[in-house]
Design an enzyme around this catalytic site. Structure first.
Site, PDB file in Angstrom:
ATOM      1  N   ASP A   1       1.074  -1.474   0.054  1.00  9.66           N
ATOM      2  CA  ASP A   1      -0.238  -0.214  -0.456  1.00  9.66           C
ATOM      3  C   ASP A   1       0.930   1.176   0.375  1.00  9.66           C
ATOM      4  OD1 ASP A   1      -2.431  -0.682   0.827  1.00  9.66           O
ATOM      5  OD2 ASP A   1      -1.748  -2.277   1.833  1.00  9.66           O
TER       6      ASP A   1
ATOM      7  N   THR B   1      -6.388  -4.666   0.624  1.00 12.64           N
ATOM      8  CA  THR B   1      -5.198  -4.967   1.533  1.00 12.64           C
ATOM      9  C   THR B   1      -5.924  -6.473   2.207  1.00 12.64           C
ATOM     10  OG1 THR B   1      -5.169  -2.925   1.253  1.00 12.64           O
ATOM     11  CG2 THR B   1      -4.001  -4.223   2.842  1.00 12.64           C
TER      12      THR B   1
ATOM     13  N   GLY C   1     -12.822  -5.934  -1.993  1.00  9.66           N
ATOM     14  CA  GLY C   1     -12.086  -5.196  -2.865  1.00  9.66           C
ATOM     15  C   GLY C   1     -13.489  -4.514  -3.487  1.00  9.66           C
TER      16      GLY C   1
ATOM     17  N   ASP D   1     -12.724   3.936  -3.136  1.00  6.53           N
ATOM     18  CA  ASP D   1     -12.842   2.554  -3.803  1.00  6.53           C
ATOM     19  C   ASP D   1     -13.417   2.870  -5.147  1.00  6.53           C
ATOM     20  OD1 ASP D   1     -11.204   1.427  -1.634  1.00  6.53           O
ATOM     21  OD2 ASP D   1     -12.905   2.146  -0.253  1.00  6.53           O
TER      22      ASP D   1
END
Length: 308
Positions: free
Chosen positions: A51, A122, A220, A247
């Site tokens: 990340d 993640t 996700g 997102d």
């Protein structure tokens, strides 16, 4: 010469190459074996070395080439000098061959806001569910998501050693979305995709009200929108806060560019101007087709609990 192309198309062409570079970083971190996991707010809100490095790469590469952009990334990082090997200065020439939609041809750099999720999914990444992972770069103008790039670092990772690993999807409103084969979910089937690690009673109440034939629980937001455009799911339902603007910005563009619809749970469009709050506090409802079927079934109790 680059100057013959519009700012928007140059930015999308650069974002494509930058997202590919970030995808390589995501793969490299796993290959090296040290994920460097830290908890941010709780055990399901994680950050890894991937990340951090991917965000440094994306934001620094964009800022170097487009210094007047507003760039908002998921991770809080110190503004340290970035290693030159993280910088991507290429651009995807195929995108520059495409015409810029006329309504965006005069956009200036300073008019654009870029929303970056360097590694969407993640938690799944840390658990080895690698096909859930995406890199998201969304571009907004006057509060509306108008262009986006999604890189899937591990696309094809279970297809054998000869398969090409990874792919990049991109889109611009008024032009289309590219890099995948559009497919609709089976007619008459209600297949709902929703959160894998952030569920609660509101989420389950809302999904039950949709009377689904099947429920997919995956990680996700980028991954869920890809399920919609590839016919694996008919609706993405997330009746809860938790999802953020980075997102949804890029995935929303890809979905809208092929005739789909993404809103909050009340049916309101999401806004992406730089002053907006980062949380999508009224959840997400998205479909490729038949949006009204799902929107009409959201319970009032769920709507009342989720304030935009």
């Amino acid at each position: 010469m680059a100057s013959s192309h519009t700012v928007l198309m140059r930015l999308v062409a650069s974002a494509y190459s930058i997202a590919q570079k970030a995808g390589m970083i995501v793969r490299r971190v796993i290959a090296e074996g040290d994920l460097g996991i830290v908890e941010k707010t709780c055990a399901t809100d994680l950050q890894t070395k991937a990340d951090r490095l991917a965000q440094m790469s994306i934001c620094s590469s964009l800022a170097r080439k487009f210094p007047k952009l507003t760039i908002i990334g998921e991770e809080d990082l110190p503004s340290e000098d970035v290693d030159q090997e993280l910088i991507e200065d290429g651009q995807w020439e195929e995108i520059l061959k495409q015409p810029c939609p006329s309504q965006y041809s005069a956009i200036k750099e300073e008019d654009l806001v870029v929303w970056v999720d360097p590694l969407d999914g993640t938690k799944e990444y840390t658990e080895g569910l690698l096909d859930n992972v995406t890199v998201l770069i969304g571009i907004a103008y006057e509060g509306k998501a108008i262009a986006g790039v999604i890189n899937q670092p591990y696309y094809n990772y279970q297809a054998g050693p000869d398969a090409v690993l990874g792919r990049t999807i991109w889109g611009v409103l008024g032009l289309g979305a590219f890099g995948f084969q559009l497919k609709e979910a089976p007619a008459g089937k209600h297949i709902v995709t929703t959160t894998r690690s952030h569920s609660n009673k509101l989420v389950t109440d809302c999904i039950t009200a949709m009377n689904p034939d099947n429920v997919l629980r995956v990680g996700g937001a980028g991954n869920k929108i890809i399920q919609l455009i590839e016919g694996k799911a008919s609706a993405y339902v997330f009746a809860s806060p938790g999802c953020k603007k980075w997102d949804t910005c890029a995935p929303e563009v890809i979905l809208h560019a092929v005739g789909g619809k993404l809103t909050d749970i009340h049916g309101n469009a999401l806004r992406y101007n730089k002053e907006v709050k980062h949380m999508n506090s009224a959840g997400v409802l998205a479909t490729l087709r038949n949006y009204d079927y799902y929107a009409s079934r959201v319970p009032e109790s769920v709507k009342n609990a989720l304030v935009p």
